[in-house]
Design an enzyme around this catalytic site. Structure first.
Site, PDB file in Angstrom:
ATOM      1  N   GLY A  92       0.816  -1.220   0.000  1.00  0.00           N
ATOM      2  CA  GLY A  92       0.000   0.000   0.000  1.00  0.00           C
ATOM      3  C   GLY A  92       0.844   1.262   0.000  1.00  0.00           C
ATOM      4  O   GLY A  92       2.070   1.227   0.045  1.00  0.00           O
ATOM      5  N   ASP A 127       8.933   6.898   7.465  1.00  0.00           N
ATOM      6  CA  ASP A 127       8.519   8.185   8.036  1.00  0.00           C
ATOM      7  C   ASP A 127       7.416   8.857   7.216  1.00  0.00           C
ATOM      8  O   ASP A 127       6.909   9.913   7.597  1.00  0.00           O
ATOM      9  CB  ASP A 127       9.724   9.135   8.190  1.00  0.00           C
ATOM     10  CG  ASP A 127      10.409   9.435   6.867  1.00  0.00           C
ATOM     11  OD1 ASP A 127       9.883   9.022   5.803  1.00  0.00           O
ATOM     12  OD2 ASP A 127      11.475  10.074   6.889  1.00  0.00           O
ATOM     13  N   ASP A 254       4.196  -4.067  -7.719  1.00  0.00           N
ATOM     14  CA  ASP A 254       3.478  -2.870  -7.253  1.00  0.00           C
ATOM     15  C   ASP A 254       3.913  -1.638  -8.028  1.00  0.00           C
ATOM     16  O   ASP A 254       3.330  -0.561  -7.862  1.00  0.00           O
ATOM     17  CB  ASP A 254       3.690  -2.651  -5.750  1.00  0.00           C
ATOM     18  CG  ASP A 254       5.159  -2.718  -5.355  1.00  0.00           C
ATOM     19  OD1 ASP A 254       5.791  -3.759  -5.608  1.00  0.00           O
ATOM     20  OD2 ASP A 254       5.679  -1.724  -4.822  1.00  0.00           O
TER      21      ASP A 254
HETATM   22  P1  AMP Z   1       8.682   2.202  -3.738  1.00  0.00           P
HETATM   23  O1  AMP Z   1      10.006   1.513  -3.634  1.00  0.00           O
HETATM   24  O2  AMP Z   1       8.764   3.691  -3.746  1.00  0.00           O
HETATM   25  O3  AMP Z   1       7.823   1.654  -4.823  1.00  0.00           O
HETATM   26  O4  AMP Z   1       7.942   1.890  -2.360  1.00  0.00           O
HETATM   27  C1  AMP Z   1       7.655   0.573  -1.906  1.00  0.00           C
HETATM   28  C2  AMP Z   1       6.765   0.639  -0.685  1.00  0.00           C
HETATM   29  O5  AMP Z   1       7.413   1.328   0.402  1.00  0.00           O
HETATM   30  C3  AMP Z   1       5.467   1.383  -0.898  1.00  0.00           C
HETATM   31  O6  AMP Z   1       4.518   0.734  -0.097  1.00  0.00           O
HETATM   32  C4  AMP Z   1       5.784   2.770  -0.389  1.00  0.00           C
HETATM   33  O7  AMP Z   1       4.621   3.482  -0.026  1.00  0.00           O
HETATM   34  C5  AMP Z   1       6.660   2.452   0.824  1.00  0.00           C
HETATM   35  N1  AMP Z   1       7.560   3.553   1.197  1.00  0.00           N
HETATM   36  C6  AMP Z   1       8.656   3.977   0.532  1.00  0.00           C
HETATM   37  N2  AMP Z   1       9.260   4.994   1.191  1.00  0.00           N
HETATM   38  C7  AMP Z   1       8.519   5.228   2.298  1.00  0.00           C
HETATM   39  C8  AMP Z   1       8.615   6.145   3.416  1.00  0.00           C
HETATM   40  N3  AMP Z   1       9.592   7.038   3.492  1.00  0.00           N
HETATM   41  N4  AMP Z   1       7.669   6.074   4.367  1.00  0.00           N
HETATM   42  C9  AMP Z   1       6.678   5.172   4.305  1.00  0.00           C
HETATM   43  N5  AMP Z   1       6.536   4.278   3.321  1.00  0.00           N
HETATM   44  C10 AMP Z   1       7.443   4.296   2.319  1.00  0.00           C
HETATM   45 MG    MG Z   2       6.108   1.962  -5.656  1.00  0.00          MG
END
Ligand code: AMP
Ligand code: MG
Length: 487
Positions: A92, A127, A254
């Site tokens: 999510g 965060d 995702d």
């Molecule tokens: P991503 O690698 O950007 O596709 O993110 C993978 C997952 O990690 C997703 O569920 C993002 O919403 C979550 N996510 C990435 N960075 C953060 C953050 N700083 N705080 C909370 N969730 C994060």
């Molecule tokens: Mg992502």
């Protein structure tokens, strides 16, 4: 000058309404001192948003999510995902919110979404925030992709929040306002499937058909037609990435859309020296998401989509698997056809060119580029000069020009159209050293390098004086490039 009031911004909550099990209402965290860093005024106009108003305190409030029109329901979206092959049933939006959907000037429904807007129930240990650098990276690269004609989510604005974000060091925080055909992902279907709620899975598929693939609705088997449409859209998209030398970097399920738009620019980069093994992500130790693996990974991700959709395809599981397999079998030929047609265009050859002649020529060319560590973008652009009779620029890219001389001698008799080549082979891409330069200057408060880089990459085919350094490969001391995601 008339400036739109907030009440004129009409945000629907269709996703939250139709799929409430996948939407958690959540406000954005406050931004103590919002400051606009970049705004795509043309995109604002497409969305019917007044650029002058977006720059006002109220407009900035919308762009960071602290001021939303009455009736809007910002939500964190639920999805699952295979991350580097391992399945997480509940990922999510950990740091993102869907503000809602708006209807653009062409009548298309578009998501308005924020990234870096604070913790959500999906944040786990994160965060919920984002730093200026990575949000501007997404702004730059998504703008470049759009200018290259490659389907992508768009970046409306990046607003510095005035909040400090702690990574390896203290960094200025930012929120990216992202616009997309939707934020439905392969992982969205995986989520609906693991809930075991057959009705949710069906509603999700109906929502996806209505928003992205309406031609599937009247088909004999609409859900099979949806699966086939996603496979076709992704085959075409990945071919585009490969032809331009784009490395996504983190092709988890995702991060793959149902719409066929590129999404989630994290550790992404464009190839310099041509090499299928190129990896830019610092966390991709095994090279799973290397440049040359992208088509196979896309096919693997689509197989996960097909699995998630099995209950929709047929009541009998064996029948469903047979239908899914047949649909997945369409990926390779569609990818290959899109890639071959694109490569013919890059070489200036007409659609009708004899594949028996062109295919081996292309294979030999790629081997030459790889052996010579030749800059991918510079090669195709300077090859057009060779087509016009000036082989000097392309020869200078090779330590040993004899091999390319021999290749050019076989290519030129095919009568390539050099001007047509210049319309499909970009001169300016967001080169890694230039992106780093722009991001580090912006992090220190100087936006000039960012603006100049954007000027180059948003008109990638048009050679302009003064932009020479934006067309040149990285200096040799730039070294092996790595980017970091999740920051
Ligand atoms: P991503 O690698 O950007 O596709 O993110 C993978 C997952 O990690 C997703 O569920 C993002 O919403 C979550 N996510 C990435 N960075 C953060 C953050 N700083 N705080 C909370 N969730 C994060
Ligand atoms: Mg992502």
């Amino acid at each position: 000058m008339t400036v739109t009031p907030l009440s004129a911004v009409v945000l629907d909550n269709r996703f939250a309404r139709e799929l409430p099990e996948m939407a958690i209402a959540r406000p954005a965290e406050p931004a103590p001192d919002p400051r606009l860093l970049v705004l795509d005024e043309a995109l604002a106009a497409e969305l019917g948003l007044d650029a002058a108003w977006l720059r006002s305190p109220e407009g900035l409030g919308l762009l960071v999510g602290t001021t939303v029109p009455a009736g809007a329901t910002p939500v964190a979206q639920a999805y699952s995902g295979h991350q580097f092959g391992g399945f997480s049933p509940r990922l999510g939006d950990g740091r993102a919110l869907l503000l809602g959907e708006l209807v653009d000037a062409d009548g298309h429904v578009r998501d308005l979404h924020l990234k870096g807007s604070g913790r959500t129930p999906f944040a786990r240990g994160g965060d919920g925030l984002a730093a200026v650098g990575p949000m501007l990276r997404e702004y730059i690269v998504s703008n470049a992709m759009h200018a290259l004609g490659i389907p992508t989510t768009r970046s409306l604005a990046v607003v510095a929040t005035g909040r400090t974000v702690y990574r390896e060091t203290a960094l200025p925080g930012a929120v990216l306002a992202r616009v997309a055909a939707s934020h439905l992902r392969v992982g969205s279907f995986q989520y609906a499937r693991v809930t075991g709620d057959a009705d949710l899975l069906r509603r999700l598929a109906d929502h996806a058909i209505a928003r992205h693939h309406p031609q599937a609705a009247p088909a004999d088997q609409p859900y099979l037609a949806l699966l086939e449409a996603v496979i076709a859209a992704q085959a075409s998209l990945i071919a585009r990435w490969m032809l331009v030398g784009f490395v996504h970097g983190v092709m988890n399920t995702d991060n793959m859309t149902i719409s066929g738009e590129t999404i989630d620019y994290g550790p992404c980069a464009f190839l310099e020296a041509f090499d299928p093994a190129t990896v830019y992500s610092s966390i991709d130790h095994g090279g799973r998401y290397a440049y040359g693996n992208q088509p196979v990974v896309a096919e693997w991700n689509l197989a996960r989509l097909a699995e998630a959709m099995l209950p929709l395809l047929h009541d009998d599981e064996d029948e469903a698997v047979a239908l899914a397999s047949r649909a997945l079998g369409g990926f390779r030929p569609q990818y290959q056809a899109a890639w071959s047609a694109g490569m013919r265009a890059k070489l200036g050859l007409p659609d009708g060119a004899d594949q028996a002649v062109v295919a081996p020529l292309v294979d030999e060319l790629l081997a030459l580029l790889q052996a010579g560590h030749v800059d991918h973008t510079s090669f195709f652009r300077t090859l057009a000069d060779a087509g016009r009779g000036d082989p000097g620029p392309v020869r200078r890219l090779f330590a040993d020009p004899a091999a390319i001389d021999e290749w050019v001698a076989r290519w030129r008799p095919l009568e390539p159209d050099a001007d047509a080549m210049d319309r499909v082979n970009p001169l300016y891409i967001p080169r890694n050293h230039l992106v780093e330069e722009a991001l580090s200057a912006a992090t220190d408060g100087d936006l000039a390098p960012l603006e100049e880089l954007l000027r180059a990459v948003t008109e990638p085919y048009e050679e302009r004086p003064g932009l020479e350094r934006y067309a040149a490969a990285a200096p040799p001391d730039f070294g092996a490039y790595r980017t970091f995601c999740g920051t």
